[in-house]
Scaffold this active site. Structure first.
Site, PDB file in Angstrom:
ATOM      1  N   ASP A 344       0.816  -1.215   0.000  1.00 44.15           N
ATOM      2  CA  ASP A 344       0.000   0.000   0.000  1.00 44.15           C
ATOM      3  C   ASP A 344       0.850   1.266   0.000  1.00 44.15           C
ATOM      4  OD1 ASP A 344      -2.392  -1.582   0.290  1.00 44.15           O
ATOM      5  OD2 ASP A 344      -1.827  -1.855   2.385  1.00 44.15           O
ATOM      6  N   SER A 369       2.420   6.861   0.764  1.00 50.88           N
ATOM      7  CA  SER A 369       1.538   6.022   1.583  1.00 50.88           C
ATOM      8  C   SER A 369       0.134   6.200   1.028  1.00 50.88           C
ATOM      9  CB  SER A 369       1.601   6.443   3.055  1.00 50.88           C
ATOM     10  OG  SER A 369       0.738   5.645   3.839  1.00 50.88           O
ATOM     11  N   ARG A 370      -0.356   5.170   0.337  1.00 51.10           N
ATOM     12  CA  ARG A 370      -1.597   5.327  -0.415  1.00 51.10           C
ATOM     13  C   ARG A 370      -2.830   5.411   0.470  1.00 51.10           C
ATOM     14  NH1 ARG A 370       1.392   1.338  -3.125  1.00 51.10           N
ATOM     15  NH2 ARG A 370       2.357   2.115  -5.036  1.00 51.10           N
ATOM     16  N   ILE A 371      -2.795   4.782   1.624  1.00 51.46           N
ATOM     17  CA  ILE A 371      -3.987   4.779   2.479  1.00 51.46           C
ATOM     18  C   ILE A 371      -3.701   5.291   3.881  1.00 51.46           C
ATOM     19  CG2 ILE A 371      -5.073   2.893   1.214  1.00 51.46           C
ATOM     20  CD1 ILE A 371      -4.140   0.986   3.362  1.00 51.46           C
TER      21      ILE A 371
END
Length: 497
Positions: A344, A369-371
């Site tokens: 992620d 940091s995608r989420i």
């Protein structure tokens, strides 16, 4: 019938024996038996055992054990889990009818074990509360929840600009010697007192590295809530392959009990090389860079088990920090790109930053940091705001100054502000910081309390904040005005002194 049945009441025992003989029906009991054809390099080829299935555990008459890893038309290929000096061609092999599992539970906290659950710390075997299969399906979509709680690493640049949430899979990527393992150790040490159980997996590491890691965890009182799974470089290739799955199983049990866990895989580059070695020995066709074609699915199968469960399934979480090595900063090589696509987000460590003295040497431009932003505390998220973008713009502006370009006053201020921010973001290893400190320096920087400060004085002012916060009652949810007043008071006093 046993001899004990004849003691005390011989006549009753005789009657029971007669009844048992009347009911006894002879039947044919078939047991498959194979024999070793060849053995070497942690691989054993076996003839026979037509009912053998993948991942079945086999026992050999010499005391060795193996796991079925490949099936051909005539032979069974197995990886050795335990090997004795007496193992030779012709040794008889038997099926156990079970797959590999290891003991799990709170008894493993503070312990050092191998991938089979055997103790390596010189103490007695743990008394497990349950057993968990090393291989298992990843939680389904209906069992998963959104990542909504932050996992603090204690590292300024991560917790503010590249945040991590509980249940996230965040890759640590970079060349050897840039501090990837140090970041993971900092994250584990920072979980002290937060109710998060940690698992640190060491795959194919030198014994000196293993000892140093364990001693570091012990010295910082982190071993009390951590289990260390070790398959060092001298162990069998099969154990090195199984090590991350064993660590995942240990953490997965706690996640299923509704607890939050953190698991570190150090590192998956070595794991991929071990799997390539086993696959080539088992005569599987090689693919790109001689890796087998299913190497992607092996790592995906491992990392997909890390998630955040919803309340119906206990609400536990497993956060994964896999580590992967690059060569000369080549981020587009086979294994790194595979893992980037599975995880992620990634924290990319860059050698030029490390050589320039910026540590941790995290390249903000390539880290993402995608989420994690969804789980970030609103106060930190608000104060961090556009800081990442401003920092990237500062780096571009600073590049122009190397050519002697004349800049406007506003540009000079932006460069000076960026240099102060870069100095703030520097941090020594094994010094994790509290989330209150993250809010403190963010507010102080945004309110201009670091403006006009010489770079040599930045760390002095940060130490003032750290010292004052130790005895303060301020929390993340305290009003911004209260934070601002206290910060001005602390830093004005320190400046006067």
């Amino acid at each position: 019938m046993s001899l004990d049945d004849f003691s005390g009441n011989p006549e009753g025992a005789v009657a029971k024996q007669a009844d048992w003989l009347k009911r006894y029906q002879p039947s044919l009991h078939i047991v498959e038996r194979g024999s070793v054809v060849s053995v070497g390099d942690g691989i054993v080829w076996i003839r026979g055992l037509p009912s053998a299935a993948m991942d079945d555990i086999l026992t050999l008459d010499d005391g060795s054990s193996a796991m079925v890893f490949d099936l051909t038309e005539d032979l069974v290929g197995a990886v050795l889990l335990h090997e004795t000096d007496a193992l030779t061609a012709g040794t008889a092999v038997h099926m156990t009818g079970r797959t590999l599992s290891l003991p799990v539970g709170d008894a493993l906290l503070g312990r050092v074990i191998d991938p089979l659950g055997e103790p390596l710390d010189g103490t007695s075997p743990p008394h497990p509360s349950a057993w968990q299969c090393l291989e298992g399906p990843a939680p389904g979509i209906t069992a998963r929840d959104f990542v909504n709680q932050p996992l603090y690493t204690g590292i300024k640049i991560i917790d503010t600009l590249v945040p991590i949430g509980k249940g996230q899979r965040q890759l640590l990527i970079g060349d050897d010697g840039l501090g990837r393992s140090a970041l993971a150790l900092d994250a584990v040490i920072n979980q002290r007192g937060k109710g998060i159980y940690c698992v640190y997996v060491l795959i194919g590491q030198k014994r000196s590295t293993v000892v140093n890691t364990i001693e570091t965890l012990r010295n910082y009182d982190a071993l009390d809530y951590t289990t260390v799974v070790v398959a060092e470089a001298s162990s069998l290739p099969g154990l090195q392959y199984l090590a991350p799955f064993a660590g995942c199983a240990v953490a997965e049990f706690w996640m299923q009990q509704g607890l939050d866990t953190l698991v570190v895989y150090d590192d998956l580059s070595t794991h991929a090389k071990t799997y390539r070695e086993l696959s080539l020995l088992l005569r599987r066709p090689p693919g790109r860079e001689a890796y087998p074609g299913d190497i992607f699915s092996v790592h995906a199968r491992l990392l997909e088990r890390s998630t955040c469960l919803n309340a119906v399934y206990g609400g536990g979480s497993m956060t994964a920090l896999p580590i992967v090595e690059t060569q000369q900063g080549e981020i587009s090589s086979y294994i790194p790109t595979n893992l980037i696509s599975i995880t992620d987000g990634q924290l990319y460590l860059e050698r030029e930053l490390f050589s320039a003295g910026f540590r941790p040497a995290i390249d903000i431009a390539r880290s993402v940091s995608r989420i994690g932003g969804q789980a970030q505390h609103p106060r930190i998220k608000e104060e961090a705001g556009r800081m990442k973008l401003d920092y990237l713009q500062f780096m571009e502006l600073e590049a122009f100054t190397r050519f002697g370009a004349r800049l406007e006053a506003s540009m000079e201020d932006a460069i000076n502000r960026g240099r102060v921010l870069r100095e703030i973001l520097k941090q020594d290893r094994l010094e994790p910081l509290s989330e209150q400190f993250q809010v403190a320096w963010l507010l102080a920087f945004n309110d201009g309390l670091f403006s006009g400060v010489e770079l040599e004085q930045v760390h002095q002012r940060l130490e003032v904040l750290r010292h004052k916060l130790h005895d303060s009652t301020l929390s993340l949810d305290s009003p911004r005005e209260q934070w601002r007043d206290m910060l001005r008071q602390w830093l004005d006093l320190s400046e006067g002194e």
